[in-house]
Design an enzyme around this catalytic site. Structure first.
Site, PDB file in Angstrom:
ATOM      1  N   LYS B  73      46.460  38.983  47.295  1.00 47.87           N
ATOM      2  CA  LYS B  73      45.843  38.644  46.084  1.00 47.87           C
ATOM      3  C   LYS B  73      46.231  37.427  45.582  1.00 47.87           C
ATOM      4  CE  LYS B  73      44.584  40.492  41.447  1.00 47.87           C
ATOM      5  NZ  LYS B  73      44.557  41.455  40.625  1.00 47.87           N
ATOM      6  N   SER B 150      40.851  43.669  38.834  1.00 44.67           N
ATOM      7  CA  SER B 150      40.653  42.220  39.046  1.00 44.67           C
ATOM      8  C   SER B 150      40.668  41.863  40.507  1.00 44.67           C
ATOM      9  CB  SER B 150      41.595  41.642  38.252  1.00 44.67           C
ATOM     10  OG  SER B 150      43.168  42.241  38.412  1.00 44.67           O
ATOM     11  N   SER B 174      43.232  47.787  38.068  1.00 47.17           N
ATOM     12  CA  SER B 174      42.665  46.638  38.713  1.00 47.17           C
ATOM     13  C   SER B 174      42.858  46.892  40.213  1.00 47.17           C
ATOM     14  CB  SER B 174      43.498  45.477  38.390  1.00 47.17           C
ATOM     15  OG  SER B 174      42.973  44.912  37.213  1.00 47.17           O
TER      16      SER B 174
END
Lengths: 97, 483
Positions: B73, B150, B174
């Site tokens: 990420k 996210s 997330s």
């Protein structure tokens, strides 16, 4: 808590050091109506004001201070992400005029 | 043969047998990443990954992650690789160090092939508000459904068969929510179990390293690599690290599992309800004691607001460093203040700004008692209620989402007013630092959905054991979109 109006929002935005357009302000005011409804769910909870505030998920007590470990990065590395550098210094607009 | 849509162990065995090399895998993963049409990537590390694959230490070939491609990420620092957290304010930022997670993976031989898209600065749960736009769900070729966030690009890259695992982060849900929408296993271990050094701080008291795999065994293996004390993160735990694969196949006999009536009642999809009940029946048939219990509905309804106030307040403080002076995308002005103001005005999306305003208002002296402090008090009551459950039960089991992945057009890029408990409850595991895992349990209209198990702090072995046994029954290990 007193109602959130446009002036309250402007104070908060100013402290945050960015700007919003008039359109963004009206959208934010709308959002705050929803947010305040949610926040009211908290005040409805029995005994909430008597509880101890919780700042971390659970108690962790470290009864020591670790030894300092020197960790240096080179001047080049330290400055490489700033877009205005001169003589190993980060350049900003004059503060005292 | 395409190995990248397989699980880690299968790929590892293929490397050991000489059927495929790390270089083959990296070249294939990069080729797939370049063809990706789900907007999963911020940056593809083509040159860096190929060089790493060529220079791997062959003495490490027995390590499970040797030569295995991974996606990270974009809120983890990666040395010499651009890292933006999907925010314009960090365009052009290139970290001079790597996060501990990346270092540990690379020490085991894993190869980072890309940085993934995300909701800006990890604030959001839809995968629609990053600076590169919407990340799509690989299960939906029409690109009409979200993948969730996210950690959106990390979920998409595993789900689409580009890499067998990826790293995300979980501050509210997330990783565990997109895992549900993407048909993946998503694990968020106990707060402090994995070092957060180099993970951009969003809300320090809630942030967790978390990740996606295609099965529970792989999840346990990755935890073996990542868990453990790191002096560079003072919040990382000294607690002993176990071999998390050891208890995976223990029988369920005698395990006590709680399902929460109020969460189940707020699930809107009938298919999810029915499939969830089938999995509960399986747990019972295999000797687990499953009780339906109640938690005060008022407390469950307050999870979202408690989370949003605390997370926004901490974010306001943490992201104050993003001023464009020392790093980031500076916009010039006539004074220092003007530079910061212009930079932050142009650098943050409207959504991020709204979150900061919530944080700033709740920290104002005149509001602090009623907002921030009261949220911290409510946090205590919520966590106490769940701790009480864990006094009697090994785990809490619930649907990971009330529906399958929602339509993009119905997903508002603003604070969600959906008060459904089932859509927001998973943040309790962040408030209390509990380890929590989502695994796929079914499909509805071609889209996957998951179940979520949560246990007491540092009880990952038990949690993974129950998840593994459940996975055997669902038969939904190693599913990949389009395969």
């Amino acid at each position: 808590m007193k109602d959130v109006d446009i002036n309250t929002l402007k104070t908060a935005v100013d402290r945050l050091m960015f700007e919003l357009t008039d359109e963004e302000y009206s959208k934010l005011l709308e959002d705050f109506k929803i947010i305040m409804e949610h926040i009211n769910f908290i005040s409805e909870i029995d005994g909430v004001d008597e509880a101890e505030p919780m700042t971390f998920p659970f108690e962790v007590s470290n009864s020591f201070l670790r030894e300092d470990v020197p960790h240096n990065i080179s001047t080049t590395d330290a400055l490489k992400n700033s877009n205005d550098v001169e003589d190993n210094l980060i350049v900003v607009p004059r503060v005292i005029k | 043969m395409n190995y990248l849509s397989k699980d880690i162990r299968t790929i590892h065995n293929a490397i050991l047998d000489g059927k495929v090399t790390p270089l083959d895998l990296v070249i294939e993963a990069i080729s797939l990443a370049k063809k990706d049409n789900n907007n999963a990537f911020e940056y593809i590390c083509e040159k860096e990954a190929i060089q790493k694959a060529k220079s791997l230490d062959k003495n490490k070939i027995s390590k499970l992650l040797y030569g295995i491609p991974v996606v990270i990420k974009d809120n983890y620092a990666t040395k010499d690789i651009p890292t933006t957290a999907s925010s314009n304010i960090l365009n052009g930022y290139v970290p001079v160090f790597s996060s501990e997670v990346v270092t540990r993976l690379e020490n085991e031989g894993a190869i980072v092939i890309g940085k993934s898209t995300m909701d800006e600065l990890a604030m959001g749960g839809t995968g629609t508000n990053g600076h590169l736009g919407i990340t799509y769900n690989p299960w939906d070729k029409s690109h009409t459904h979200i993948i969730g966030g996210s950690s959106s690009g990390s979920a998409a890259s595993v789900s689409a068969g580009i890499v067998p695992f990826s790293i995300g982060s979980d501050t509210g849900d997330s990783v565990r929510k997109p895992a549900s929408y993407a048909g993946l296993v998503g694990l968020k271990p106990t707060w402090g179990r994995i070092s957060r050094y180099g993970l951009f701080p969003f809300a320090c008291s809630l942030d967790h390293v978390a990740y996606f795999t295609r099965n529970v065994f792989d999840s346990a293996c990755i935890l073996n690599v990542l868990a453990g004390r790191d002096d560079k993160d003072f919040s990382s735990s000294f607690k002993e690290v176990e071999d998390y694969t050891k208890q995976l196949d223990n029988p369920l006999l005698g395990k006590k599992i709680a399902v929460i009536k109020e969460i189940n009642d707020s699930v809107s999809s009938q298919t999810i309800k029915e499939q969830f009940n089938k999995t509960v029946a399986f747990l019972r048939d295999n000797g687990a004691v499953v009780d339906e219990i109640s938690i005060d509905q008022k407390l469950l309804r307050a999870i979202y607001s408690t989370y949003i106030i605390i997370a926004s307040a901490e974010a306001t403080s943490n992201y104050a460093s993003l001023d464009g002076i020392k790093f980031g995308n500076r916009i010039d002005g006539n004074s220092y203040e003007e530079v910061v103001k212009k930079t932050r005005t142009a650098g943050f999306s409207a959504y991020a700004k709204r979150r900061f305003v919530i944080g700033s208002l709740s920290l104002l002296k005149e509001n602090q008692n009623e907002l921030f402090l009261r949220a911290q008090k409510c946090r205590r009551l919520i966590v106490n209620a769940f701790n009480k459950v864990f006094e009697k039960y090994d785990a809490i089991y619930a649907p990971a989402s009330p529906t399958v992945a929602p339509l993009i057009k119905t997903t508002k890029v603003q604070i969600d007013n959906d008060s459904l408990i089932a859509d927001n409850y998973m943040a309790f595991a962040n408030l209390g630092g509990f380890p929590s895992i989502t695994i796929p349990i079914g499909f509805c209209d071609g889209l996957p959905f998951g179940g979520n198990l949560t246990a007491k702090p540092f009880d990952e072995s038990n949690l993974l054991n129950i998840a593994n046994e459940l996975e055997k029954k669902t038969g939904l290990a190693n599913i990949v979109a389009g395969k």
